[in-house]
Design a protein around this motif. Structure first.
Motif, short mmCIF file in Angstrom:
data_model
loop_
_atom_site.label_atom_id
_atom_site.label_comp_id
_atom_site.label_asym_id
_atom_site.label_seq_id
_atom_site.Cartn_x
_atom_site.Cartn_y
_atom_site.Cartn_z
N LYS A 19 12.79 10.31 -20.01
CA LYS A 19 12.21 11.51 -19.38
C LYS A 19 11.29 11.10 -18.24
O LYS A 19 11.38 11.65 -17.13
N TYR A 22 13.42 9.90 -15.21
CA TYR A 22 14.08 10.96 -14.44
C TYR A 22 13.06 11.84 -13.70
O TYR A 22 13.35 12.33 -12.60
N PHE A 27 13.59 14.67 -10.85
CA PHE A 27 14.12 15.75 -11.66
C PHE A 27 12.95 16.57 -12.24
O PHE A 27 11.90 16.01 -12.55
N ASP A 107 19.45 4.15 -14.89
CA ASP A 107 18.26 4.46 -15.67
C ASP A 107 17.92 3.27 -16.57
O ASP A 107 18.64 2.26 -16.58
N TRP A 113 24.21 5.89 -11.79
CA TRP A 113 24.19 7.04 -10.90
C TRP A 113 24.59 6.64 -9.49
O TRP A 113 24.24 5.56 -9.02
#
Length: 126
Positions: A19, A22, A27, A107, A113
């Motif tokens: 979390k 990101y 995000f 990540d 990504w």
């Protein structure tokens, strides 16, 4: 009939670490709900996106880090590279292809990504 992709599960080992990563990417956290000891649901959305990702506990049977080549699209790959680097994200150099220009990152679990500018920075060489 409309069919909209709105949520993709991203398998991670440490929900809090993922979390934070990101959020560092940019995000926005939409939800962070612990349902029980077995289920935690965290939904994050990239700026301007209609599709979100879900991190958590008890959400998927995929192995952490097994998601590869998730792709997001930006208007300016150079600006995206600069911003991600400034946010402390380790990204590749810009990769120019005939179908677009890309930067790549992973990540903390290794989920991969691609960030794509759909119009290549450079015209293909003849």
């Amino acid at each position: 009939m409309d069919i909209k992709l709105e949520l993709v599960a991203v398998p991670v080992t440490d929900v809090d670490r993922a979390k934070a990563f990101y959020e560092q990417v940019g995000f926005h956290t939409d939800h962070d709900v612990t349902v029980s000891e077995e289920i935690r649901f965290v939904q994050l959305t990239p700026p301007g996106s209609a599709c979100s990702i879900a991190l958590g506990k008890g959400l998927t049977r995929m192995a952490p880090g097994s998601l590869d080549n998730m792709q997001v699209v930006v208007a300016d790959i150079e600006a995206a590279h600069t911003e991600l680097t400034a946010r402390g994200i380790e990204v590749s150099e810009i990769d120019d292809q005939p179908w677009g220009s890309f930067v790549y990152f992973s990540d903390p679990d290794g989920n991969g990504w691609a960030v794509q500018q759909t119009v290549p920075r450079k015209a293909p060489e003849a």
